[in-house]
Design a protein around this motif. Structure first.
Motif, short mmCIF file in Angstrom:
data_model
loop_
_atom_site.label_atom_id
_atom_site.label_comp_id
_atom_site.label_asym_id
_atom_site.label_seq_id
_atom_site.Cartn_x
_atom_site.Cartn_y
_atom_site.Cartn_z
N PHE A 147 -89.35 -16.16 -58.94
CA PHE A 147 -88.29 -15.05 -59.74
C PHE A 147 -89.27 -13.85 -60.27
O PHE A 147 -90.37 -14.21 -60.94
N THR A 148 -89.06 -12.87 -59.89
CA THR A 148 -89.58 -11.46 -60.56
C THR A 148 -88.59 -10.30 -60.76
O THR A 148 -87.87 -10.44 -60.19
N THR A 149 -89.08 -9.60 -61.86
CA THR A 149 -88.40 -8.41 -61.83
C THR A 149 -89.17 -7.25 -61.42
O THR A 149 -90.32 -7.09 -61.26
N ASP A 150 -88.20 -6.05 -61.09
CA ASP A 150 -88.95 -5.03 -60.27
C ASP A 150 -88.62 -3.58 -61.06
O ASP A 150 -88.40 -2.70 -60.31
N GLY A 151 -89.05 -3.75 -62.32
CA GLY A 151 -88.57 -2.43 -63.06
C GLY A 151 -87.06 -2.28 -63.25
O GLY A 151 -86.34 -2.95 -62.88
N VAL A 152 -86.97 -0.95 -64.29
CA VAL A 152 -85.57 -0.61 -64.46
C VAL A 152 -85.28 0.61 -63.82
O VAL A 152 -86.24 1.52 -63.53
N LEU A 153 -83.92 0.74 -63.55
CA LEU A 153 -83.61 2.03 -62.88
C LEU A 153 -83.37 3.20 -64.12
O LEU A 153 -83.12 3.05 -65.28
N ASP A 154 -83.63 4.48 -63.56
CA ASP A 154 -83.57 5.59 -64.59
C ASP A 154 -81.95 6.07 -64.53
O ASP A 154 -81.64 6.95 -63.80
N LEU A 155 -81.13 5.51 -65.10
CA LEU A 155 -80.03 5.80 -65.37
C LEU A 155 -79.43 6.86 -66.22
O LEU A 155 -80.33 7.31 -67.11
N SER A 156 -78.10 7.66 -65.90
CA SER A 156 -77.77 8.76 -66.78
C SER A 156 -77.21 7.92 -68.06
O SER A 156 -77.50 8.83 -69.03
N GLY A 157 -76.62 7.05 -67.94
CA GLY A 157 -76.03 6.37 -69.10
C GLY A 157 -76.45 4.93 -69.17
O GLY A 157 -76.99 4.37 -68.18
N MET A 158 -76.30 4.30 -70.37
CA MET A 158 -76.98 2.97 -70.80
C MET A 158 -78.27 2.95 -70.51
O MET A 158 -78.67 1.86 -69.75
N ARG A 159 -78.86 3.71 -70.86
CA ARG A 159 -80.27 3.89 -70.63
C ARG A 159 -81.31 2.87 -70.90
O ARG A 159 -82.27 2.82 -70.62
N ARG A 160 -80.82 2.13 -72.11
CA ARG A 160 -81.53 1.01 -72.77
C ARG A 160 -80.96 -0.24 -72.32
O ARG A 160 -81.39 -1.22 -72.83
N SER A 161 -80.48 -0.33 -71.14
CA SER A 161 -79.51 -1.59 -70.87
C SER A 161 -80.64 -2.58 -70.01
O SER A 161 -79.96 -3.63 -69.41
N ALA A 162 -81.70 -2.08 -69.60
CA ALA A 162 -82.70 -2.89 -68.79
C ALA A 162 -82.06 -3.18 -67.53
O ALA A 162 -81.96 -4.20 -66.75
N THR A 163 -81.14 -2.12 -67.12
CA THR A 163 -80.61 -2.33 -65.73
C THR A 163 -81.53 -2.01 -64.51
O THR A 163 -81.92 -1.07 -64.33
N GLY A 164 -81.98 -2.86 -63.92
CA GLY A 164 -83.08 -2.90 -62.68
C GLY A 164 -82.74 -3.89 -61.57
O GLY A 164 -81.87 -4.49 -61.24
N LEU A 165 -83.76 -4.24 -61.21
CA LEU A 165 -84.08 -4.90 -59.98
C LEU A 165 -84.66 -6.16 -60.12
O LEU A 165 -85.54 -6.41 -61.05
N ILE A 166 -84.27 -7.35 -59.57
CA ILE A 166 -84.68 -8.66 -59.41
C ILE A 166 -84.93 -9.10 -58.18
O ILE A 166 -84.25 -8.75 -57.11
N ARG A 167 -86.06 -10.07 -57.87
CA ARG A 167 -86.35 -10.58 -56.52
C ARG A 167 -86.45 -12.08 -56.72
O ARG A 167 -86.91 -12.39 -57.62
N LEU A 168 -86.02 -12.56 -55.50
CA LEU A 168 -86.03 -13.82 -55.28
C LEU A 168 -86.89 -14.06 -54.18
O LEU A 168 -86.33 -13.95 -53.08
N GLU A 169 -88.17 -14.89 -54.13
CA GLU A 169 -88.80 -15.01 -53.12
C GLU A 169 -89.27 -16.31 -53.00
O GLU A 169 -90.23 -17.06 -53.82
N GLY A 170 -88.64 -17.34 -52.23
CA GLY A 170 -88.83 -18.78 -52.25
C GLY A 170 -88.57 -19.57 -53.21
O GLY A 170 -89.07 -20.53 -53.54
N TYR A 171 -87.61 -18.95 -54.11
CA TYR A 171 -87.05 -19.63 -55.33
C TYR A 171 -86.39 -20.78 -55.30
O TYR A 171 -85.51 -20.98 -54.50
N ALA A 172 -86.98 -21.82 -55.70
CA ALA A 172 -86.65 -23.29 -55.33
C ALA A 172 -85.48 -23.55 -56.58
O ALA A 172 -86.06 -23.83 -57.83
N ALA A 173 -84.32 -23.72 -56.29
CA ALA A 173 -83.41 -24.31 -57.26
C ALA A 173 -83.14 -25.87 -56.76
O ALA A 173 -82.74 -26.18 -55.74
N GLU A 174 -82.82 -26.49 -57.94
CA GLU A 174 -82.40 -27.84 -57.80
C GLU A 174 -80.81 -27.92 -57.88
O GLU A 174 -79.99 -26.97 -58.05
N ASP A 175 -80.39 -29.02 -57.34
CA ASP A 175 -78.90 -29.30 -56.90
C ASP A 175 -78.15 -28.91 -58.28
O ASP A 175 -77.16 -28.55 -58.20
N GLY A 176 -78.89 -29.23 -59.31
CA GLY A 176 -78.22 -29.21 -60.80
C GLY A 176 -77.94 -27.72 -61.25
O GLY A 176 -77.41 -27.37 -62.10
#
Length: 375
Positions: A197-226
């Motif tokens: 799991f990684t985050t890839d920065g936040v977008l330069d939005l016109s509104g809600m500019r402090r909302s940490a709206t950005g990208l996340i990446r999943l590369e071989g993320y292992a999730a358990e059945d639970g």
């Protein structure tokens, strides 16, 4: 999971005074695209995050009416934090309704005891607003687990949240779809501290500019059945669940509109314009629109049963009326209110952002009116 260090301290209800004071000092500063660590610490310590968590999991057990009110209170000071808390509550509602006993115990108790922040991650580049076509995949493994791969954009709370509800394809895209999402998709609880799991920065939005709206990446993320919240045909219902309890983004728009109205009144008082009947009448018009927004948002949690229609209607009406109130307040305040750093300009952009946030207003209209033909 490594939980945050600051536990909530409120004895019986959220303590908003310290949090709001912290937010007031920085709400104008959007240079980093996210709330400061000190603001997030104040949010965790306030008890706000556990407001709707059932008492059996050390929460306050408040209803969704109270949740909307807290969101509005936060949004008056910092709409971006209001959005983060709204999406946290939305994720909490899904876990309460659809989580396993173990998931509810682990996640909801962590929200109460450690100030865990939840977020949802649906959107992708090129996918439609109804989340019908996504590329993120979840591959079943021989040991019963899953491996997730993909990228998500417009994730509010990216890099801020601790746990994400991630939408992924669990099979070939050839099965039926719901009104929001598809039946061949699953929702997974993704821990931000795990490998893959990684985050890839936040977008330069016109509104809600402090909302940490950005990208996340999943590369071989292992999730358990639970870690699977749902992987059946119920996925569209899970996505739309917060609306069924009356939780509405209209609560954020209401907070924005209240603040814009109050600024217009204060401008008139400071400039001695309230002596003018014309100015007072303009302020009255803003106040009457604000009263209508407040009534619609309050009504979202009133009906028994499924509250999707009122909640989505409140989102549309409140956000679009908040835009109009902000424009009216800007006109009363004069040209300075259109400058980049003016509070009214920020509020106007935030109101516009609410109209576009999921589901965007055009889709809200479709979701509500589609029910008419089914009756």
């Amino acid at each position: 999971m490594d939980f945050p260090a600051s536990p909530p301290t409120a004895p019986g209800a959220p303590e908003l005074t310290g949090l709001l004071a912290r937010l007031r000092t920085e709400a104008h500063d959007d240079t980093t695209g996210r709330p400061s660590d000190s603001a997030l610490d104040a949010l965790r310590a306030s008890g706000v995050l556990r407001l709707p968590v059932p008492v059996e999991y050390a929460g306050f057990g408040a209803g969704w009416h109270d949740a909307n009110r807290v969101i509005t209170t936060l949004a008056r000071t910092d709409a971006s934090v209001g959005i983060i808390v709204f999406l946290h509550y939305a994720a909490v509602s899904r876990i309460i309704a659809y989580g396993s006993q173990e998931q509810r115990k682990q996640v909801l108790t962590a929200v109460s005891d450690h100030g865990l922040i939840l977020a949802s991650s649906w959107s992708e580049p090129g996918s439609d607003a109804a989340k019908q076509n996504i590329a993120t995949t979840a591959q079943r493994q021989a040991d019963g687990g899953w491996v997730l791969n993909g990228a998500k954009t417009f994730t509010t709370g990216a890099g801020v949240a601790d746990l994400y509800l991630v939408l992924a394809r669990t099979g070939a895209q050839d099965s039926g779809s719901g009104s929001y999402g598809r039946t061949d998709q699953g929702i997974f609880l993704v821990d931000s501290t795990r490998p893959g799991f990684t985050t890839d920065g936040v977008l330069d939005l016109s509104g809600m500019r402090r909302s940490a709206t950005g990208l996340i990446r999943l590369e071989g993320y292992a999730a358990e059945d639970g870690d699977v919240l749902i992987r059946s045909g119920d996925t569209p219902a899970v996505i739309g669940h917060p609306h069924t309890v009356g939780l509405t983004l209209g609560a954020v728009a209401l907070g924005v509109a209240e603040e814009a109205h109050d600024i217009a009144v204060e401008v008139g008082r400071r400039r001695s314009l309230l002596d003018s009947p014309l100015y007072r009448h303009h302020v009255f018009e803003l106040g009457s629109r604000l009263a209508a927004v407040r009534g619609v948002v309050e009504a979202a949690t009133a009906p028994p049963g499924d509250r999707s229609g009122p909640a989505l209607t409140a989102k549309v009406f409140a956000s679009e009326t908040a835009e109009a109130i902000c424009r009216g307040a800007q006109e009363l305040a004069g040209s300075a209110a259109f400058s980049r750093g003016h509070a009214l300009n920020r509020l106007a952009q935030d109101a516009r952002a609410v109209t576009l946030m999921g589901p965007p207003n055009y889709l809200c209209r479709e979701l509500v009116t589609a029910r008419l033909g089914a009756r």
